[in-house]
Design a protein around this motif. Structure first.
Motif, PDB file in Angstrom:
ATOM      1  N   ALA A  49      -4.341 -10.637  12.646  1.00 17.01           N
ATOM      2  CA  ALA A  49      -5.622 -10.352  12.093  1.00 17.01           C
ATOM      3  C   ALA A  49      -6.661 -10.202  10.538  1.00 17.01           C
ATOM      4  N   PHE A  50      -5.360  -9.606  10.010  1.00 15.80           N
ATOM      5  CA  PHE A  50      -6.177  -9.134   8.496  1.00 15.80           C
ATOM      6  C   PHE A  50      -4.544  -9.550   7.700  1.00 15.80           C
ATOM      7  N   VAL A  51      -4.493  -9.927   6.779  1.00 21.80           N
ATOM      8  CA  VAL A  51      -3.393 -10.017   5.637  1.00 21.80           C
ATOM      9  C   VAL A  51      -3.404  -9.297   4.057  1.00 21.80           C
ATOM     10  N   VAL A  52      -2.589  -7.941   4.026  1.00 19.76           N
ATOM     11  CA  VAL A  52      -2.574  -8.214   2.419  1.00 19.76           C
ATOM     12  C   VAL A  52      -1.672  -8.535   1.440  1.00 19.76           C
ATOM     13  N   GLU A  53      -2.265  -8.316   0.232  1.00 22.42           N
ATOM     14  CA  GLU A  53      -0.599  -9.965  -0.326  1.00 22.42           C
ATOM     15  C   GLU A  53      -0.231  -8.514  -1.248  1.00 22.42           C
ATOM     16  N   ASP A  54       0.522  -8.960  -3.100  1.00 20.96           N
ATOM     17  CA  ASP A  54       1.093  -8.450  -3.732  1.00 20.96           C
ATOM     18  C   ASP A  54       1.359  -7.032  -3.530  1.00 20.96           C
ATOM     19  N   PHE A  55       1.542  -6.241  -2.324  1.00 23.11           N
ATOM     20  CA  PHE A  55       2.708  -4.814  -2.561  1.00 23.11           C
ATOM     21  C   PHE A  55       3.603  -4.852  -3.353  1.00 23.11           C
ATOM     22  N   LYS A  56       3.826  -4.076  -4.544  1.00 23.19           N
ATOM     23  CA  LYS A  56       5.455  -4.125  -5.442  1.00 23.19           C
ATOM     24  C   LYS A  56       6.279  -3.366  -4.967  1.00 23.19           C
ATOM     25  N   ILE A  57       7.061  -3.877  -4.956  1.00 20.72           N
ATOM     26  CA  ILE A  57       8.536  -3.642  -4.229  1.00 20.72           C
ATOM     27  C   ILE A  57       9.305  -2.566  -5.155  1.00 20.72           C
ATOM     28  N   LEU A  58       9.443  -0.995  -5.803  1.00 19.39           N
ATOM     29  CA  LEU A  58      10.116  -0.367  -7.450  1.00 19.39           C
ATOM     30  C   LEU A  58      10.574   0.068  -6.387  1.00 19.39           C
ATOM     31  N   GLN A  59      11.745  -0.543  -7.561  1.00 17.90           N
ATOM     32  CA  GLN A  59      13.382   0.429  -7.535  1.00 17.90           C
ATOM     33  C   GLN A  59      13.148   1.677  -8.222  1.00 17.90           C
ATOM     34  N   SER A  60      13.144   3.424  -7.933  1.00 15.89           N
ATOM     35  CA  SER A  60      13.602   4.250  -9.003  1.00 15.89           C
ATOM     36  C   SER A  60      14.511   5.315  -8.545  1.00 15.89           C
ATOM     37  N   ASP A  61      14.949   6.087  -9.211  1.00 15.98           N
ATOM     38  CA  ASP A  61      15.668   7.005  -9.284  1.00 15.98           C
ATOM     39  C   ASP A  61      15.791   7.361  -8.206  1.00 15.98           C
ATOM     40  N   LYS A  62      14.738   7.971  -7.329  1.00 14.18           N
ATOM     41  CA  LYS A  62      14.760   8.362  -6.147  1.00 14.18           C
ATOM     42  C   LYS A  62      14.700   7.777  -4.210  1.00 14.18           C
ATOM     43  N   GLY A  63      15.252   5.854  -4.938  1.00 15.02           N
ATOM     44  CA  GLY A  63      15.612   5.275  -4.120  1.00 15.02           C
ATOM     45  C   GLY A  63      14.093   4.475  -4.428  1.00 15.02           C
ATOM     46  N   ILE A  64      13.644   3.469  -3.494  1.00 13.04           N
ATOM     47  CA  ILE A  64      13.007   1.984  -3.360  1.00 13.04           C
ATOM     48  C   ILE A  64      11.601   2.936  -2.677  1.00 13.04           C
ATOM     49  N   PHE A  65      10.499   2.133  -3.695  1.00 12.08           N
ATOM     50  CA  PHE A  65       9.113   3.435  -2.796  1.00 12.08           C
ATOM     51  C   PHE A  65       8.290   1.732  -2.688  1.00 12.08           C
ATOM     52  N   VAL A  66       7.223   1.955  -2.828  1.00 13.00           N
ATOM     53  CA  VAL A  66       5.796   1.033  -2.577  1.00 13.00           C
ATOM     54  C   VAL A  66       5.068   0.534  -3.236  1.00 13.00           C
ATOM     55  N   GLY A  67       4.207  -0.100  -4.217  1.00 14.98           N
ATOM     56  CA  GLY A  67       3.881   0.204  -5.065  1.00 14.98           C
ATOM     57  C   GLY A  67       2.262  -0.485  -4.389  1.00 14.98           C
ATOM     58  N   MET A  68       1.177  -0.051  -4.524  1.00 15.68           N
ATOM     59  CA  MET A  68      -0.231  -0.849  -2.969  1.00 15.68           C
ATOM     60  C   MET A  68      -0.493  -1.615  -4.428  1.00 15.68           C
TER      61      MET A  68
END
Length: 157
Positions: A49-68
């Motif tokens: 019912a609701f979409v949020v776009e443009d989450f960023k997928i980022l790679q760092s030394d600690k692994g992959i994380f998600v940017g809002m």
């Protein structure tokens, strides 16, 4: 115009007998050619019912994380302000896990597809030239020798 936030608690709008609906996350991940630590983007559909776009997928030394999702903001210390973010740590963990899983699944799908479409190895240019020379010699040997024209035909011309 005031800066006060007018919010109505969701509990006040719900009927007492109405149970909370389980949250269903449909994640679409789009890997990109890495630019710095950015490796992709994601969109999340909540309960269909609701979409949020443009989450960023980022790679760092600690692994992959998600940017809002965020937008530029000169007054913040990072230069950006999140436009959507989870309130609780539990939901942040669930959201991040769903995005990371979708990203890994999409990367694996792309790798499988690329492996299935791989082009055959090309020979080096010297190898191609040698093969062409052999083929030309073979064709020349297979060609019948030209017949000698008779003197009578030469005289007619």
């Amino acid at each position: 115009m005031s800066n006060e936030k007018n919010t109505v608690p969701q509990e006040a709008e719900q009927q007492p007998e109405q149970a909370a609906m389980p949250l269903k996350l449909d994640v679409t991940a789009r890997p990109i050619e890495p630019k710095g630590n950015l490796v992709g983007f994601a969109s999340i559909k909540f309960n269909g019912a609701f979409v949020v776009e443009d989450f960023k997928i980022l790679q760092s030394d600690k692994g992959i994380f998600v940017g809002m999702p965020s937008k530029p903001d000169k007054t913040s210390k990072t230069g950006y302000r999140d436009t959507a973010k989870p309130i609780t740590a539990e939901f942040r963990k669930e959201l991040t896990g769903a995005v990371v899983a979708a990203y890994h699944a999409e990367v694996e799908r792309l790798q499988t597809r690329a492996a299935a479409v791989t082009a055959p190895e090309k020979k080096s240019i010297p190898e191609q030239l040698a093969e062409g020379a052999k083929q030309a010699a073979k064709n020349e040997a297979a060609r019948p020798a030209p017949a000698k024209a008779s003197k009578a035909k030469s005289a007619e011309r």
